[in-house]
Enzyme design. Structure first.
Site, PDB file in Angstrom:
ATOM      1  N   THR A  13       0.451  -1.466   0.044  1.00 39.27           N
ATOM      2  CA  THR A  13       0.170  -0.206   0.405  1.00 39.27           C
ATOM      3  C   THR A  13       0.700   1.062  -0.154  1.00 39.27           C
ATOM      4  O   THR A  13       0.580   2.150  -0.853  1.00 39.27           O
ATOM      5  CB  THR A  13      -1.037   0.438   1.683  1.00 39.27           C
ATOM      6  OG1 THR A  13      -1.530  -1.295   1.082  1.00 39.27           O
ATOM      7  CG2 THR A  13      -1.695   0.960   1.081  1.00 39.27           C
ATOM      8  N   VAL A 100      10.933 -10.259   3.204  1.00 38.50           N
ATOM      9  CA  VAL A 100      11.575  -9.769   4.154  1.00 38.50           C
ATOM     10  C   VAL A 100      11.169  -8.219   4.722  1.00 38.50           C
ATOM     11  O   VAL A 100      12.035  -8.578   6.050  1.00 38.50           O
ATOM     12  CB  VAL A 100      12.210  -9.060   2.567  1.00 38.50           C
ATOM     13  CG1 VAL A 100      11.596  -7.685   2.518  1.00 38.50           C
ATOM     14  CG2 VAL A 100      13.853  -8.717   3.284  1.00 38.50           C
ATOM     15  N   ASP A 101       9.835  -8.162   4.676  1.00 33.37           N
ATOM     16  CA  ASP A 101       9.276  -7.212   5.703  1.00 33.37           C
ATOM     17  C   ASP A 101       9.618  -7.400   7.313  1.00 33.37           C
ATOM     18  O   ASP A 101       9.091  -7.260   8.614  1.00 33.37           O
ATOM     19  CB  ASP A 101       7.850  -6.203   5.417  1.00 33.37           C
ATOM     20  CG  ASP A 101       7.179  -7.683   4.497  1.00 33.37           C
ATOM     21  OD1 ASP A 101       7.088  -8.934   5.047  1.00 33.37           O
ATOM     22  OD2 ASP A 101       5.976  -6.871   4.748  1.00 33.37           O
TER      23      ASP A 101
HETATM   24  N1  LIG Z   1      -2.802   7.358   5.015  1.00 29.53           N
HETATM   25  C1  LIG Z   1      -3.554   6.337   4.732  1.00 29.53           C
HETATM   26  N2  LIG Z   1      -2.214   5.902   3.697  1.00 29.53           N
HETATM   27  C2  LIG Z   1      -3.408   4.199   3.720  1.00 29.53           C
HETATM   28  N3  LIG Z   1      -3.296   3.009   4.150  1.00 29.53           N
HETATM   29  C3  LIG Z   1      -3.440   3.992   5.484  1.00 29.53           C
HETATM   30  C4  LIG Z   1      -3.009   5.462   6.281  1.00 29.53           C
HETATM   31  N4  LIG Z   1      -3.612   5.569   7.141  1.00 29.53           N
HETATM   32  C5  LIG Z   1      -3.496   4.270   7.898  1.00 29.53           C
HETATM   33  N5  LIG Z   1      -3.834   2.837   6.905  1.00 29.53           N
HETATM   34  C6  LIG Z   1      -4.343   1.522   7.224  1.00 29.53           C
HETATM   35  O1  LIG Z   1      -2.649   1.309   6.511  1.00 29.53           O
HETATM   36  C7  LIG Z   1      -2.869   0.187   5.944  1.00 29.53           C
HETATM   37  C8  LIG Z   1      -1.954  -0.121   5.353  1.00 29.53           C
HETATM   38  O2  LIG Z   1      -0.602  -0.065   6.653  1.00 29.53           O
HETATM   39  P1  LIG Z   1       1.357  -0.440   5.781  1.00 29.53           P
HETATM   40  O3  LIG Z   1       1.550   1.490   5.068  1.00 29.53           O
HETATM   41  O4  LIG Z   1       1.646  -0.107   7.035  1.00 29.53           O
HETATM   42  O5  LIG Z   1       1.038  -1.047   4.806  1.00 29.53           O
HETATM   43  P2  LIG Z   1       2.162  -1.511   3.892  1.00 29.53           P
HETATM   44  O6  LIG Z   1       3.532  -1.685   4.600  1.00 29.53           O
HETATM   45  O7  LIG Z   1       1.797  -1.072   2.159  1.00 29.53           O
HETATM   46  O8  LIG Z   1       1.789  -3.469   3.832  1.00 29.53           O
HETATM   47  P3  LIG Z   1       2.397  -4.372   3.974  1.00 29.53           P
HETATM   48  O9  LIG Z   1       3.992  -4.232   4.080  1.00 29.53           O
HETATM   49  O10 LIG Z   1       1.651  -5.302   4.691  1.00 29.53           O
HETATM   50  O11 LIG Z   1       2.851  -4.505   2.057  1.00 29.53           O
HETATM   51  C9  LIG Z   1      -4.304   0.093   5.325  1.00 29.53           C
HETATM   52  O12 LIG Z   1      -4.753  -1.272   5.578  1.00 29.53           O
HETATM   53  C10 LIG Z   1      -4.642   1.376   5.972  1.00 29.53           C
HETATM   54  O13 LIG Z   1      -5.987   0.491   6.808  1.00 29.53           O
HETATM   55  C1  LIG Z   2       2.233 -11.182   3.842  1.00 31.41           C
HETATM   56  C2  LIG Z   2       3.227  -9.546   3.321  1.00 31.41           C
HETATM   57  C3  LIG Z   2       2.263  -9.168   2.224  1.00 31.41           C
HETATM   58  C4  LIG Z   2       3.135  -8.631   4.728  1.00 31.41           C
HETATM   59  O1  LIG Z   2       3.467  -7.233   3.927  1.00 31.41           O
HETATM   60  C5  LIG Z   2       5.164 -10.066   2.872  1.00 31.41           C
HETATM   61  O2  LIG Z   2       5.243 -10.386   4.383  1.00 31.41           O
HETATM   62  C6  LIG Z   2       4.563 -11.006   1.982  1.00 31.41           C
HETATM   63  O3  LIG Z   2       4.646 -10.985   0.663  1.00 31.41           O
HETATM   64  N1  LIG Z   2       4.827 -11.930   2.561  1.00 31.41           N
HETATM   65  C7  LIG Z   2       5.272 -13.794   1.651  1.00 31.41           C
HETATM   66  C8  LIG Z   2       4.714 -14.647   1.678  1.00 31.41           C
HETATM   67  C9  LIG Z   2       5.472 -14.863   3.253  1.00 31.41           C
HETATM   68  O4  LIG Z   2       6.159 -13.799   3.926  1.00 31.41           O
HETATM   69  O5  LIG Z   2       5.300 -16.701   4.089  1.00 31.41           O
END
Ligand SMILES: Nc1ncnc2c1ncn2[C@@H]1O[C@H](COP(=O)(O)OP(=O)(O)OP(=O)(O)O)[C@@H](O)[C@H]1O
Ligand SMILES: CC(C)(CO)[C@@H](O)C(=O)NCCC(=O)O
Length: 252
Positions: A13, A100-101
């Site tokens: 996201t 990796v996260d």
């Molecule tokens: N400004 C914003 N824009 C988008 N999402 C937001 C915002 N503020 C809070 N959120 C929430 O944060 C979540 C996304 O979190 P984050 O940015 O940590 O995800 P990400 O690191 O991109 O995801 P992932 O690592 O799982 O692929 C969304 O589900 C949403 O509900």
């Molecule tokens: C589960 C997410 C999307 C969370 O950011 C990411 O860690 C990912 O794409 N993982 C790969 C699958 C796994 O961790 O088993």
């Protein structure tokens, strides 16, 4: 002289970045995930030597970014999931498949709390939970769909559910569509937190439960509002970036 770095966590996201030198951060920010190529002008603006990235998102854009940076004479370094590092052992047999996260969050948690069992909940596009024992053994985890993703699935697969206004969620049954949806989200998330708490109490010894990610604050509040939360909790804003720093430090 330590090199100045742009450290970047690319999720599905959002992209979170911070700029600094040897742990002193002068600037930080957020982009949406398809703005990855905007990192090159940022790196130029801050005159960084290296862009260090952890990404679970689109690989094509990442290759393009690497090329753009190379053309500007800026280094590119990408964090990788490992089988074992910095005192942590990956639980996956196919260890490369662990996001990796999630791996970097484990490294960061180990560095921050070397003497404790920890559980890490990262509430992003997906919600992940990982268990880490004090002896460095990663015990695996869970991947749940995230809040936005669930909401999109519900609204995208029905004709008559519309969210015309946001409101505070509560546990009582709703009597208007928005409340039914929002309260159900809360019931679902509390149920998840309670069930996970049981698992953590069974599998770990007096664990610290770390919350992170875009929806992490709100989940942490839900958990703390419960009548009897049984685990100590803590909020970490930049766990993946902190793990990136650990891996970078180990590889230099
Ligand atoms: N400004 C914003 N824009 C988008 N999402 C937001 C915002 N503020 C809070 N959120 C929430 O944060 C979540 C996304 O979190 P984050 O940015 O940590 O995800 P990400 O690191 O991109 O995801 P992932 O690592 O799982 O692929 C969304 O589900 C949403 O509900
Ligand atoms: C589960 C997410 C999307 C969370 O950011 C990411 O860690 C990912 O794409 N993982 C790969 C699958 C796994 O961790 O088993």
């Amino acid at each position: 002289m330590p090199s100045s770095r742009l450290e970047v966590d690319v999720g599905n996201t959002r992209i979170k970045w911070r700029y600094g030198n040897a742990g002193h951060w002068c600037a930080r920010g957020v982009l949406v995930s398809d703005e990855l190529l905007a990192l090159t002008p940022l790196a130029i603006q801050y005159q960084v030597e290296v862009v260090a990235i952890a990404s679970v998102a689109n690989l094509d854009l990442l290759r393009q970014l690497e090329q753009d940076l190379a053309q500007c004479g800026i280094g590119f370094w990408r964090a990788q999931t490992q089988q074992e590092a910095a005192g942590v052992r990956n639980a996956y047999q196919q260890w490369q498949r662990l996001g990796v996260d999630r791996w970097l969050a484990l490294l960061a948690a180990k560095r921050a709390y070397p003497q404790r069992d920890v559980a890490i909940l990262q509430a992003g596009s997906a919600v992940t939970l990982d268990l880490l024992r004090q002896d460095g053994a990663h015990l695996g985890g869970y991947i749940f769909p995230g809040r936005q993703m669930r909401r999109r699935a519900l609204l995208g697969n029905t004709h008559q559910i519309h969210m015309l206004q946001e409101r505070q969620p509560e546990l009582m049954p709703g009597v208007v569509t928005e409340a039914c949806v929002l309260n159900a989200e809360m019931v679902l998330e509390l149920g998840m937190l309670n069930q996970v708490e049981q698992v953590l109490l069974q599998q770990l010894s007096n664990p610290l439960w770390i919350f992170a990610g875009g929806d992490g604050q709100s989940l942490l509040e839900f958990y703390r509002q419960q009548r009897q939360p049984r685990l100590e909790t803590s909020w970490h804003d930049e766990l993946v970036l902190d793990g990136l720093m650990v891996q970078w430090g180990e590889e230099q």
